[in-house]
Design a protein around this motif. Structure first.
Motif, PDB file in Angstrom:
ATOM      1  N   PRO A 166      -3.012   9.995 -10.170  1.00  7.87           N
ATOM      2  CA  PRO A 166      -3.343  11.190  -9.378  1.00  7.87           C
ATOM      3  C   PRO A 166      -2.304  12.293  -9.546  1.00  7.87           C
ATOM      4  CG  PRO A 166      -3.104   9.236  -7.988  1.00  7.87           C
ATOM      5  CD  PRO A 166      -2.882   8.792  -9.369  1.00  7.87           C
ATOM      6  N   GLU A 198      -1.316  14.373  -7.523  1.00  6.69           N
ATOM      7  CA  GLU A 198      -0.407  14.517  -6.378  1.00  6.69           C
ATOM      8  C   GLU A 198       0.879  13.725  -6.584  1.00  6.69           C
ATOM      9  OE1 GLU A 198      -3.586  13.942  -6.139  1.00  6.69           O
ATOM     10  OE2 GLU A 198      -4.439  15.381  -4.722  1.00  6.69           O
ATOM     11  N   LEU A 199       0.795  12.664  -7.417  1.00  5.33           N
ATOM     12  CA  LEU A 199       1.980  11.845  -7.615  1.00  5.33           C
ATOM     13  C   LEU A 199       3.062  12.640  -8.332  1.00  5.33           C
ATOM     14  CD1 LEU A 199       1.800   9.042  -6.504  1.00  5.33           C
ATOM     15  CD2 LEU A 199       1.591   8.162  -8.797  1.00  5.33           C
ATOM     16  N   GLU A 254       3.158  15.896  -8.370  1.00  7.41           N
ATOM     17  CA  GLU A 254       3.523  17.017  -7.501  1.00  7.41           C
ATOM     18  C   GLU A 254       4.516  16.564  -6.435  1.00  7.41           C
ATOM     19  OE1 GLU A 254      -0.255  18.517  -6.223  1.00  7.41           O
ATOM     20  OE2 GLU A 254      -0.487  19.734  -8.025  1.00  7.41           O
ATOM     21  N   ALA A 255       4.271  15.362  -5.883  1.00  9.71           N
ATOM     22  CA  ALA A 255       5.206  14.819  -4.896  1.00  9.71           C
ATOM     23  C   ALA A 255       6.582  14.646  -5.530  1.00  9.71           C
ATOM     24  CB  ALA A 255       4.687  13.486  -4.364  1.00  9.71           C
ATOM     25  N   ALA A 256       6.590  14.157  -6.771  1.00 14.89           N
ATOM     26  CA  ALA A 256       7.866  13.948  -7.457  1.00 14.89           C
ATOM     27  C   ALA A 256       8.549  15.290  -7.748  1.00 14.89           C
ATOM     28  CB  ALA A 256       7.648  13.169  -8.745  1.00 14.89           C
ATOM     29  N   ILE A 261       8.140   7.666 -12.860  1.00 11.02           N
ATOM     30  CA  ILE A 261       6.814   7.549 -12.242  1.00 11.02           C
ATOM     31  C   ILE A 261       5.778   7.099 -13.267  1.00 11.02           C
ATOM     32  CG2 ILE A 261       5.039   8.725 -10.874  1.00 11.02           C
ATOM     33  CD1 ILE A 261       7.670   8.801  -9.423  1.00 11.02           C
ATOM     34  N   VAL A 272       4.105   3.316 -13.596  1.00 13.97           N
ATOM     35  CA  VAL A 272       2.752   3.255 -13.034  1.00 13.97           C
ATOM     36  C   VAL A 272       1.734   2.937 -14.132  1.00 13.97           C
ATOM     37  CG1 VAL A 272       0.925   4.594 -11.921  1.00 13.97           C
ATOM     38  CG2 VAL A 272       3.260   4.741 -11.073  1.00 13.97           C
ATOM     39  N   ALA A 294      -3.219   0.388  -7.946  1.00 15.49           N
ATOM     40  CA  ALA A 294      -3.849   0.205  -6.640  1.00 15.49           C
ATOM     41  C   ALA A 294      -2.868   0.567  -5.536  1.00 15.49           C
ATOM     42  CB  ALA A 294      -4.300  -1.242  -6.479  1.00 15.49           C
ATOM     43  N   GLY A 295      -3.314   1.366  -4.572  1.00 17.30           N
ATOM     44  CA  GLY A 295      -2.445   1.711  -3.452  1.00 17.30           C
ATOM     45  C   GLY A 295      -1.649   2.980  -3.662  1.00 17.30           C
ATOM     46  N   ALA A 296      -1.799   3.597  -4.838  1.00 16.01           N
ATOM     47  CA  ALA A 296      -1.081   4.847  -5.082  1.00 16.01           C
ATOM     48  C   ALA A 296      -1.571   5.902  -4.106  1.00 16.01           C
ATOM     49  CB  ALA A 296      -1.313   5.326  -6.506  1.00 16.01           C
ATOM     50  N   THR A 297      -2.891   5.934  -3.960  1.00 14.19           N
ATOM     51  CA  THR A 297      -3.478   6.900  -3.041  1.00 14.19           C
ATOM     52  C   THR A 297      -4.410   6.114  -2.144  1.00 14.19           C
ATOM     53  OG1 THR A 297      -5.178   7.346  -4.631  1.00 14.19           O
ATOM     54  CG2 THR A 297      -3.280   8.800  -4.644  1.00 14.19           C
ATOM     55  N   LYS A 298      -5.311   6.794  -1.515  1.00 11.33           N
ATOM     56  CA  LYS A 298      -6.218   6.092  -0.609  1.00 11.33           C
ATOM     57  C   LYS A 298      -6.994   5.009  -1.347  1.00 11.33           C
ATOM     58  CE  LYS A 298      -9.971   6.982   2.581  1.00 11.33           C
ATOM     59  NZ  LYS A 298     -10.759   5.814   2.492  1.00 11.33           N
ATOM     60  N   GLY A 299      -7.279   3.899  -0.657  1.00  8.67           N
ATOM     61  CA  GLY A 299      -8.112   2.854  -1.238  1.00  8.67           C
ATOM     62  C   GLY A 299      -7.316   1.711  -1.788  1.00  8.67           C
ATOM     63  N   PHE A 348       0.834  14.851   1.388  1.00  4.61           N
ATOM     64  CA  PHE A 348      -0.447  15.095   0.720  1.00  4.61           C
ATOM     65  C   PHE A 348      -1.588  14.370   1.420  1.00  4.61           C
ATOM     66  CE2 PHE A 348       2.745  15.911  -2.437  1.00  4.61           C
ATOM     67  CZ  PHE A 348       2.244  16.970  -3.163  1.00  4.61           C
ATOM     68  N   ASN A 382      -3.895  12.489   0.119  1.00  6.43           N
ATOM     69  CA  ASN A 382      -4.059  11.080  -0.280  1.00  6.43           C
ATOM     70  C   ASN A 382      -2.712  10.359  -0.338  1.00  6.43           C
ATOM     71  OD1 ASN A 382      -2.947  12.154  -2.536  1.00  6.43           O
ATOM     72  ND2 ASN A 382      -4.708  11.868  -3.852  1.00  6.43           N
ATOM     73  N   LEU A 410       1.927   8.240  -2.517  1.00 10.40           N
ATOM     74  CA  LEU A 410       3.092   7.352  -2.539  1.00 10.40           C
ATOM     75  C   LEU A 410       3.234   6.786  -3.951  1.00 10.40           C
ATOM     76  CD1 LEU A 410       2.544   5.428   0.794  1.00 10.40           C
ATOM     77  CD2 LEU A 410       3.994   7.412   0.385  1.00 10.40           C
ATOM     78  N   TYR A 411       4.478   6.539  -4.359  1.00  6.70           N
ATOM     79  CA  TYR A 411       4.705   5.960  -5.679  1.00  6.70           C
ATOM     80  C   TYR A 411       4.345   4.481  -5.596  1.00  6.70           C
ATOM     81  CZ  TYR A 411       7.458  10.226  -5.560  1.00  6.70           C
ATOM     82  OH  TYR A 411       7.858  11.508  -5.374  1.00  6.70           O
ATOM     83  N   PRO A 412       3.300   4.036  -6.329  1.00 12.19           N
ATOM     84  CA  PRO A 412       2.763   2.690  -6.101  1.00 12.19           C
ATOM     85  C   PRO A 412       3.708   1.573  -6.521  1.00 12.19           C
ATOM     86  CG  PRO A 412       1.686   3.730  -7.973  1.00 12.19           C
ATOM     87  CD  PRO A 412       2.547   4.777  -7.339  1.00 12.19           C
ATOM     88  N   HIS A 413       4.629   1.874  -7.450  1.00 14.26           N
ATOM     89  CA  HIS A 413       5.486   0.809  -7.964  1.00 14.26           C
ATOM     90  C   HIS A 413       6.785   0.694  -7.178  1.00 14.26           C
ATOM     91  CE1 HIS A 413       6.591   4.604  -9.650  1.00 14.26           C
ATOM     92  NE2 HIS A 413       7.727   4.130 -10.089  1.00 14.26           N
ATOM     93  N   LYS A 469       0.516  -0.628  -1.565  1.00 12.77           N
ATOM     94  CA  LYS A 469      -0.797  -1.275  -1.494  1.00 12.77           C
ATOM     95  C   LYS A 469      -0.845  -2.357  -0.427  1.00 12.77           C
ATOM     96  CE  LYS A 469      -0.136  -4.359  -5.442  1.00 12.77           C
ATOM     97  NZ  LYS A 469      -0.560  -4.564  -6.816  1.00 12.77           N
ATOM     98  N   ARG A 487       0.570   4.075   5.511  1.00 14.72           N
ATOM     99  CA  ARG A 487       0.863   4.888   4.337  1.00 14.72           C
ATOM    100  C   ARG A 487       1.159   6.323   4.742  1.00 14.72           C
ATOM    101  NH1 ARG A 487      -3.854   2.844   0.191  1.00 14.72           N
ATOM    102  NH2 ARG A 487      -3.385   0.655   0.475  1.00 14.72           N
TER     103      ARG A 487
END
Lengths: 298, 365
Positions: free
Chosen positions: A186, A188-189, A191-193, A207, A211, A293-298, B81, B83, B86-89, B132, B139
């Protein structure tokens, strides 16, 4: 009699067990075809193993059953392969070439994919398509002009020429795989960074690469396979045994005119197939695990 | 901490105007909510403040300095944001400390800041987990924690609650307000939900079509909307709009809504509406100002009878719907006062809360 038992069962449509029955049928059919395919694809390796464990005399003897070992198991073919042929030199050359090719491919394609998927610049979309198109030119066509280039560089009959030419096959495809992976991260990842204070290099290293690790491993497996199994380039550019790689070396040294050293050929092919097999076995789980999985919603 | 100012900021994507020249001053420590329908330019405005989009024209100031050409990381802002991003790792701790680590802050300092933020957000137990392994609400807290630890000049929120379920959204709304009361950082919050805007904001900025429609305190927007858009956007259910004619009646004024429905304009409003007498206008009245006749001193001239189309019981109140001149109108009545659909009901309009809108300019008179 209880109250619930007194109530008559409502009529079921299509029989009560139809769902369970259809699931059982699906399972039976799946198993049937899976087993069929497994047998089909395991026959060649089985034949190779059996042949590599026989003596030359038994292989040549027309009366024996080729599917079983009648005269006892022997490791003679392997001993001869390692002692009497240049097989170990081919193996070493192949390892060197493959490691270099995988390293070069990953560096180039990860950087290319990152810039093409994230830094919007003029013509980036066209470039991405262009890179993929270069992959569509088969190596059987490409080796003729590449021959001139390799000779011009003085790399003819040197396995280092393989390090130079294999990436023409691996980089386009790996870049393409990586573009797809990076685009699935995504926006946003990054952008957040960016807001957290990361530069593009840090975004890539801290990142994107972690990922997209499953994608990077998929690309690595591809680069490894291509480089390990390539045949056209080594047969065109390498002549002497000390520079030869496994694929061509095994065949050229063990087939003398119409004399086939079947036992050693099979032993050589099995040893050559072992590293890819091990790599697939160990990296497959990693490859399948979805890290995103879990990076964003879902 | 810092104030934020926008001066005639414009954003164009190719030829489309996303933001058509907006100016806004946000003083230090204020909680401002940008609200509007999708495509109104609120998120684009926020992203320009963050530095994720470049302004086509105009100036963006943070702490008195023009930051148009300053990259996001040097603007000293933090953003949450939609969604979560978050950095998933990384673990929760690593997620929250990422920005601090990039800025090479001492490890002990990082730990204490993360722990403090985790305490504020009640996520101290989750620091070793990965995103996750967290629920949506958790979150969201981590995303807020990542913003808080940086101790930035400005917090930016981009629809942070729209991925949560209704109950959690209400909880997190309170949480965000509580956090702002504790850390008091200037906050700019984008949402399309007017309830969120009203409950959170010190001031609400209503945007529409790339422009600011009105800026004001929540109560001000509710009671004194300046345009038809704001009148209709703020408040739920939305304000009723009916075309009407304003007529003189001796000293006073009358509203003719057709079908023999004529309502008197309260004497307190006569002076304001006098210049528009004789014109066709739009009459606006919120559902909560149209009830069953109740209380003392009621004016029978403001009462009328309608036939109900739909009745929606909400528990503490009931919405009744009926049509006037082909326009659907909603009224908010006591639960036991409502009659059944198809039945007549007597209603009373509290015209002290009425609005009149000029249909040509869409401005509230």
């Amino acid at each position: 009699m209880t109250a619930t038992a007194a109530v008559s069962e409502p009529a079921r449509i299509g029989g009560g067990t139809s769902l369970r029955r259809s699931r059982r049928w699906a399972l039976v059919t799946s198993y049937f075809f899976l087993i069929l395919f497994a047998i089909f694809f395991l026959i060649p390796p089985y034949y190779m193993i059996v042949t590599s464990l026989k003596t030359d005399a038994e292989v040549a003897h027309l009366a024996t059953n080729p599917w079983i070992i009648a005269n006892g198991v022997t490791l003679e073919q392997y001993r001869l392969l390692f002692r009497e042929t240049d097989f170990l030199i081919y193996f070493k050359n192949t390892v060197i070439v493959t490691l270099c090719v995988v390293a070069i491919t990953m560096v180039v394609s990860v950087l290319a994919a990152f810039s093409l998927s994230r830094m919007r610049f003029w013509g980036s979309g066209m470039l991405a398509t262009g890179i993929f198109l270069t992959y569509l030119i088969p190596d059987t066509l490409l080796f003729i002009p590449l021959f001139q280039i390799v000779r011009g560089l003085g790399l003819l009959n040197s396995y280092w020429s393989m390090v130079l030419v294999y990436p023409t096959l691996t980089v386009p495809f790996c870049t393409w795989i990586m573009i797809g992976y990076f685009q699935s991260i995504p926006k946003e990842l990054d952008e957040a960074a960016l807001i957290d204070g990361a530069g593009y290099t840090q975004i890539l290293l801290k990142i994107f690469i972690p990922v997209a690790l499953p994608g990077i491993i998929a690309a690595m497996i591809f680069a490894f396979t291509v480089s390990w199994a390539a045949f056209v380039y080594p047969i065109a550019f390498l002549f002497s045994a000390d520079q030869q790689v496994l694929t061509v070396g095994t065949v050229t040294s063990l087939i003398k005119a119409d004399v086939y050293k079947w036992g050693m050929l099979m032993a050589g092919a099995l040893v050559a197939a072992a590293p890819p097999l091990l790599i697939y076995a160990f990296l497959m789980d990693y490859y399948i695990a979805g890290l995103t999985a879990g990076a964003t919603k879902g | 901490m810092a104030d934020v100012a926008l001066r005639d900021v414009v954003k164009r994507f190719d030829r489309d105007h996303a933001v058509r020249g907006i100016s806004l001053n946000i003083p230090d420590k204020e909680f401002v909510v940008l609200v509007g329908p999708s495509g109104c330019g609120k998120t684009t405005t926020l992203r320009m403040i963050a530095g994720l989009e470049e302004a086509t024209a105009g100036d963006i100031l943070i702490g008195g300095e023009v930051v148009n050409d300053v990259p996001p990381k040097d603007r000293d802002i933090a953003m949450v944001f939609q969604n979560y991003a978050l950095y998933p790792h990384m673990t929760v701790f690593e997620n929250m400390s990422f920005g601090l680590r990039l800025r090479r802050i001492a490890k002990a300092e990082i730990r204490s800041r993360v722990e403090q933020a985790a305490k504020i957000l009640d996520i101290s137990d989750l620091l070793d987990r990965r995103p996750k392994q967290l629920s949506g609400g958790q979150r969201q807290r981590v995303a807020m924690g990542r913003a808080i630890v940086r101790n930035p000049k400005v917090f930016l929120f981009d629809e942070p609650l729209s991925n949560l379920d209704a109950k959690l959204r209400v909880q997190m709304r309170t949480e965000i307000k509580r956090v702002h009361q504790q850390v008091k950082t200037t906050t700019i919050y984008v949402t399309h939900d007017q309830v969120e805007a009203m409950t959170l904001a010190d001031r609400v900025v209503v945007m529409n079509g790339g422009r600011i429609e009105q800026v004001g305190r929540p109560q001000e927007l509710y009671h004194r909307p300046k345009t038809r858009f704001v009148a209709g956007f703020i408040g739920s259910p939305a304000m009723n709009f009916l075309s009407c004619r304003l007529e003189r009646n001796g000293e006073g004024l009358l509203l003719r809504l057709g079908e023999g429905l004529v309502l008197p304009v309260p004497p307190t409003h006569t002076a304001r509406y006098q210049p528009s007498a004789g014109k066709a206008l739009i009459f606006g009245l919120r559902p909560e100002h149209m009830t069953e006749p109740r209380g003392e001193g009621r004016d029978p001239r403001c009462e009328f009878t309608v036939t109900l189309d739909v009745v929606e019981p909400m528990g503490m109140e009931t919405m009744v719907f009926f049509t006037v001149n082909g326009t659907e109108v909603c009224a908010r009545v006591e639960p036991d006062a409502a009659s059944a659909p198809g039945q007549p009901m007597r209603l009373c309009a509290n015209l002290n809360h009425m609005h009149l809108i000029d249909p040509a300019t869409e401005l509230v008179l």
